[in-house]
Design a protein around this motif. Structure first.
Motif, PDB file in Angstrom:
ATOM      1  N   TYR A 150      15.311   4.311  13.262  1.00 12.92           N
ATOM      2  CA  TYR A 150      15.859   4.063  11.926  1.00 12.92           C
ATOM      3  C   TYR A 150      15.892   2.584  11.599  1.00 12.92           C
ATOM      4  CZ  TYR A 150      17.057   8.304   9.534  1.00 12.92           C
ATOM      5  OH  TYR A 150      16.975   9.447   8.802  1.00 12.92           O
ATOM      6  N   VAL A 151      16.286   1.764  12.561  1.00 18.48           N
ATOM      7  CA  VAL A 151      16.310   0.309  12.321  1.00 18.48           C
ATOM      8  C   VAL A 151      14.901  -0.179  12.023  1.00 18.48           C
ATOM      9  CG1 VAL A 151      16.716  -1.926  13.418  1.00 18.48           C
ATOM     10  CG2 VAL A 151      18.402  -0.100  13.644  1.00 18.48           C
ATOM     11  N   PHE A 152      13.909   0.278  12.811  1.00 19.03           N
ATOM     12  CA  PHE A 152      12.531  -0.123  12.556  1.00 19.03           C
ATOM     13  C   PHE A 152      12.050   0.362  11.194  1.00 19.03           C
ATOM     14  CE2 PHE A 152       8.040   0.984  12.493  1.00 19.03           C
ATOM     15  CZ  PHE A 152       7.488  -0.276  12.669  1.00 19.03           C
ATOM     16  N   ALA A 153      12.347   1.608  10.845  1.00 16.39           N
ATOM     17  CA  ALA A 153      11.892   2.170   9.565  1.00 16.39           C
ATOM     18  C   ALA A 153      12.470   1.400   8.382  1.00 16.39           C
ATOM     19  CB  ALA A 153      12.262   3.640   9.482  1.00 16.39           C
ATOM     20  N   ILE A 154      13.746   1.028   8.466  1.00 23.24           N
ATOM     21  CA  ILE A 154      14.373   0.267   7.383  1.00 23.24           C
ATOM     22  C   ILE A 154      13.729  -1.108   7.266  1.00 23.24           C
ATOM     23  CG2 ILE A 154      16.521  -0.867   6.673  1.00 23.24           C
ATOM     24  CD1 ILE A 154      17.979   1.587   7.933  1.00 23.24           C
ATOM     25  N   TRP A 155      13.552  -1.785   8.398  1.00 17.27           N
ATOM     26  CA  TRP A 155      12.934  -3.116   8.379  1.00 17.27           C
ATOM     27  C   TRP A 155      11.500  -3.038   7.862  1.00 17.27           C
ATOM     28  CZ3 TRP A 155       8.646  -4.572  11.306  1.00 17.27           C
ATOM     29  CH2 TRP A 155       8.278  -5.913  11.171  1.00 17.27           C
ATOM     30  N   ASP A 156      10.718  -2.071   8.347  1.00 15.72           N
ATOM     31  CA  ASP A 156       9.309  -1.973   7.976  1.00 15.72           C
ATOM     32  C   ASP A 156       9.144  -1.620   6.505  1.00 15.72           C
ATOM     33  OD1 ASP A 156       6.512  -2.023   8.759  1.00 15.72           O
ATOM     34  OD2 ASP A 156       6.549   0.137   8.393  1.00 15.72           O
ATOM     35  N   SER A 157      10.006  -0.735   5.978  1.00 15.92           N
ATOM     36  CA  SER A 157       9.883  -0.415   4.558  1.00 15.92           C
ATOM     37  C   SER A 157      10.256  -1.596   3.685  1.00 15.92           C
ATOM     38  CB  SER A 157      10.690   0.807   4.151  1.00 15.92           C
ATOM     39  OG  SER A 157      11.735   1.073   4.957  1.00 15.92           O
ATOM     40  N   TYR A 158      11.257  -2.368   4.082  1.00 18.32           N
ATOM     41  CA  TYR A 158      11.618  -3.562   3.313  1.00 18.32           C
ATOM     42  C   TYR A 158      10.475  -4.576   3.345  1.00 18.32           C
ATOM     43  CZ  TYR A 158      13.954  -7.797   1.810  1.00 18.32           C
ATOM     44  OH  TYR A 158      14.273  -8.948   1.146  1.00 18.32           O
ATOM     45  N   ARG A 159       9.939  -4.843   4.538  1.00 17.21           N
ATOM     46  CA  ARG A 159       8.860  -5.808   4.689  1.00 17.21           C
ATOM     47  C   ARG A 159       7.626  -5.365   3.902  1.00 17.21           C
ATOM     48  NH1 ARG A 159       4.355  -5.583   6.809  1.00 17.21           N
ATOM     49  NH2 ARG A 159       4.761  -3.563   7.741  1.00 17.21           N
ATOM     50  N   GLY A 160       7.266  -4.098   4.001  1.00 23.87           N
ATOM     51  CA  GLY A 160       6.103  -3.591   3.285  1.00 23.87           C
ATOM     52  C   GLY A 160       6.277  -3.646   1.777  1.00 23.87           C
ATOM     53  N   THR A 161       7.494  -3.361   1.304  1.00 20.55           N
ATOM     54  CA  THR A 161       7.760  -3.403  -0.133  1.00 20.55           C
ATOM     55  C   THR A 161       7.654  -4.824  -0.668  1.00 20.55           C
ATOM     56  OG1 THR A 161       9.215  -1.491   0.059  1.00 20.55           O
ATOM     57  CG2 THR A 161       9.457  -2.845  -1.908  1.00 20.55           C
ATOM     58  N   VAL A 162       8.181  -5.784   0.066  1.00 22.87           N
ATOM     59  CA  VAL A 162       8.080  -7.187  -0.365  1.00 22.87           C
ATOM     60  C   VAL A 162       6.612  -7.611  -0.445  1.00 22.87           C
ATOM     61  CG1 VAL A 162       8.564  -9.571   0.338  1.00 22.87           C
ATOM     62  CG2 VAL A 162      10.375  -7.860   0.433  1.00 22.87           C
ATOM     63  N   ALA A 163       5.827  -7.260   0.565  1.00 24.37           N
ATOM     64  CA  ALA A 163       4.406  -7.632   0.573  1.00 24.37           C
ATOM     65  C   ALA A 163       3.652  -6.967  -0.585  1.00 24.37           C
ATOM     66  CB  ALA A 163       3.773  -7.239   1.905  1.00 24.37           C
ATOM     67  N   LEU A 164       3.906  -5.684  -0.831  1.00 30.88           N
ATOM     68  CA  LEU A 164       3.236  -4.996  -1.939  1.00 30.88           C
ATOM     69  C   LEU A 164       3.650  -5.573  -3.292  1.00 30.88           C
ATOM     70  CD1 LEU A 164       3.291  -1.278  -0.785  1.00 30.88           C
ATOM     71  CD2 LEU A 164       1.298  -2.735  -1.100  1.00 30.88           C
ATOM     72  N   ASN A 165       4.923  -5.918  -3.437  1.00 30.31           N
ATOM     73  CA  ASN A 165       5.378  -6.518  -4.689  1.00 30.31           C
ATOM     74  C   ASN A 165       4.704  -7.859  -4.936  1.00 30.31           C
ATOM     75  OD1 ASN A 165       7.007  -4.375  -5.330  1.00 30.31           O
ATOM     76  ND2 ASN A 165       8.876  -5.317  -4.556  1.00 30.31           N
ATOM     77  N   GLN A 166       4.490  -8.641  -3.893  1.00 34.54           N
ATOM     78  CA  GLN A 166       3.803  -9.923  -4.048  1.00 34.54           C
ATOM     79  C   GLN A 166       2.350  -9.704  -4.470  1.00 34.54           C
ATOM     80  OE1 GLN A 166       4.504 -11.648  -0.209  1.00 34.54           O
ATOM     81  NE2 GLN A 166       6.447 -12.575  -0.825  1.00 34.54           N
ATOM     82  N   GLN A 167       1.692  -8.711  -3.862  1.00 39.84           N
ATOM     83  CA  GLN A 167       0.313  -8.409  -4.256  1.00 39.84           C
ATOM     84  C   GLN A 167       0.248  -7.928  -5.708  1.00 39.84           C
ATOM     85  OE1 GLN A 167      -1.434  -5.690  -1.490  1.00 39.84           O
ATOM     86  NE2 GLN A 167      -1.081  -7.032   0.259  1.00 39.84           N
ATOM     87  N   TYR A 168       1.222  -7.132  -6.123  1.00 36.97           N
ATOM     88  CA  TYR A 168       1.248  -6.644  -7.503  1.00 36.97           C
ATOM     89  C   TYR A 168       1.415  -7.810  -8.480  1.00 36.97           C
ATOM     90  CZ  TYR A 168       2.976  -4.815 -11.860  1.00 36.97           C
ATOM     91  OH  TYR A 168       3.161  -4.575 -13.191  1.00 36.97           O
ATOM     92  N   ILE A 169       2.330  -8.723  -8.161  1.00 43.88           N
ATOM     93  CA  ILE A 169       2.572  -9.865  -9.052  1.00 43.88           C
ATOM     94  C   ILE A 169       1.296 -10.691  -9.196  1.00 43.88           C
ATOM     95  CG2 ILE A 169       3.828 -12.053  -9.246  1.00 43.88           C
ATOM     96  CD1 ILE A 169       6.253 -10.539  -7.986  1.00 43.88           C
ATOM     97  N   LEU A 170       0.600 -10.940  -8.073  1.00 49.56           N
ATOM     98  CA  LEU A 170      -0.654 -11.699  -8.139  1.00 49.56           C
ATOM     99  C   LEU A 170      -1.712 -10.976  -8.968  1.00 49.56           C
ATOM    100  CD1 LEU A 170      -0.990 -13.027  -4.490  1.00 49.56           C
ATOM    101  CD2 LEU A 170      -0.601 -14.374  -6.552  1.00 49.56           C
ATOM    102  N   ALA A 171      -1.864  -9.672  -8.728  1.00 55.06           N
ATOM    103  CA  ALA A 171      -2.875  -8.904  -9.477  1.00 55.06           C
ATOM    104  C   ALA A 171      -2.534  -8.862 -10.958  1.00 55.06           C
ATOM    105  CB  ALA A 171      -2.975  -7.490  -8.914  1.00 55.06           C
ATOM    106  N   ASP A 172      -1.255  -8.736 -11.285  1.00 52.55           N
ATOM    107  CA  ASP A 172      -0.842  -8.675 -12.688  1.00 52.55           C
ATOM    108  C   ASP A 172      -1.070 -10.017 -13.376  1.00 52.55           C
ATOM    109  OD1 ASP A 172       0.258  -7.114 -14.819  1.00 52.55           O
ATOM    110  OD2 ASP A 172       2.111  -8.297 -14.635  1.00 52.55           O
ATOM    111  N   ARG A 173      -0.753 -11.110 -12.703  1.00 53.23           N
ATOM    112  CA  ARG A 173      -0.949 -12.446 -13.301  1.00 53.23           C
ATOM    113  C   ARG A 173      -2.426 -12.767 -13.509  1.00 53.23           C
ATOM    114  NH1 ARG A 173       3.542 -15.865  -9.900  1.00 53.23           N
ATOM    115  NH2 ARG A 173       5.349 -15.056 -11.011  1.00 53.23           N
ATOM    116  N   GLU A 174      -3.271 -12.283 -12.591  1.00 60.89           N
ATOM    117  CA  GLU A 174      -4.701 -12.538 -12.713  1.00 60.89           C
ATOM    118  C   GLU A 174      -5.397 -11.526 -13.625  1.00 60.89           C
ATOM    119  OE1 GLU A 174      -6.297 -12.579  -8.794  1.00 60.89           O
ATOM    120  OE2 GLU A 174      -5.255 -14.415  -8.237  1.00 60.89           O
ATOM    121  N   ASP A 175      -4.625 -10.559 -14.120  1.00 58.75           N
ATOM    122  CA  ASP A 175      -5.169  -9.496 -14.962  1.00 58.75           C
ATOM    123  C   ASP A 175      -6.345  -8.816 -14.266  1.00 58.75           C
ATOM    124  OD1 ASP A 175      -4.991  -7.917 -17.196  1.00 58.75           O
ATOM    125  OD2 ASP A 175      -6.377  -9.145 -18.374  1.00 58.75           O
ATOM    126  N   ALA A 176      -6.119  -8.462 -12.997  1.00 60.00           N
ATOM    127  CA  ALA A 176      -7.163  -7.850 -12.170  1.00 60.00           C
ATOM    128  C   ALA A 176      -7.608  -6.529 -12.773  1.00 60.00           C
ATOM    129  CB  ALA A 176      -6.642  -7.633 -10.759  1.00 60.00           C
TER     130      ALA A 176
END
Length: 200
Positions: free
Chosen positions: A45-71
């Motif tokens: 459970y500790v790993f799952a919580i940490w991994d989902s938080y880390r993965g969500t932050v990384a995906l949100n950063q990729q989304y922001i970059l793609a949205d700003r570049e109008d990919a």
């Protein structure tokens, strides 16, 4: 992770402990839990919580970059495992299909592999929990026999399966609709907007 959940939860008797806790039988819950396996469950459970938080932050950063570049967004993709195309989906229909049979909502929103996985996982849980024969016995009035035949360790997987698939299918439909809107907006801007138009 699901196999880990199955092995560790099954050996730790966590679902039985949850059931006894919900019934207010706390001493029985303490007796049934296997602490050696339970501590492994905590680590998962500790790993799952940490991994989902880390993965969500990384995906949100990729989304922001793609949205700003109008990919660009590919509206149609064909792969060996499936074909996928952007089309609006009704989130409530996705949730209702998931309520009828977990996995159907995912198939509706073209998430084929998770859909097949959830259909299979639900069949396995229904089989080992004896849920459907218990429902049949309940409908004909054999309540005591229905209670005796159900394996609660397996049956307690169903609330988490249903809760997750209903929520995930709904969210997937909403996000696909947002993606369709973005793709259509970009397509119209690129192909039909005059180059000298000034955005207000």
């Amino acid at each position: 992770m699901v196999i880990w959940e199955l092995v560790v939860n099954g050996n730790a008797k966590i679902n039985l402990a949850i059931m006894y806790s919900l019934l207010g039988k706390f001493e029985l819950a303490k007796q049934v839990i296997q602490l050696r396996w339970f501590l492994l469950y905590v680590a998962l459970y500790v790993f799952a919580i940490w991994d989902s938080y880390r993965g969500t932050v990384a995906l949100n950063q990729q989304y922001i970059l793609a949205d700003r570049e109008d990919a660009s967004i590919r509206p149609f993709v064909i792969k060996t495992s499936d074909q996928n195309f952007l089309d609006t989906r009704n989130p409530w229909l996705a949730s209702t299909l998931s309520l009828l049979a977990p996995g159907l909502g995912h198939l509706y929103v073209n998430k084929i592999i998770p859909g097949i996985f959830f259909v299979t996982w639900t069949i396995v849980v229904m089989y080992f929990s004896h849920a459907l024969p218990a429902v049949q016995e309940t409908m004909i009035g054999n309540f005591d026999y229905a209670k005796r035949m159900v394996d609660m360790q397996w049956l307690m997987y169903l609330p988490s399966i249903y809760g997750f698939v209903i929520h995930d299918a709904y969210v997937a439909a909403v996000e696909i609709n947002k993606l369709v809107d973005k793709e259509q907006s970009k397509f119209l801007r690129d192909n039909y907007q005059r180059f000298d138009f000034k955005m207000p």
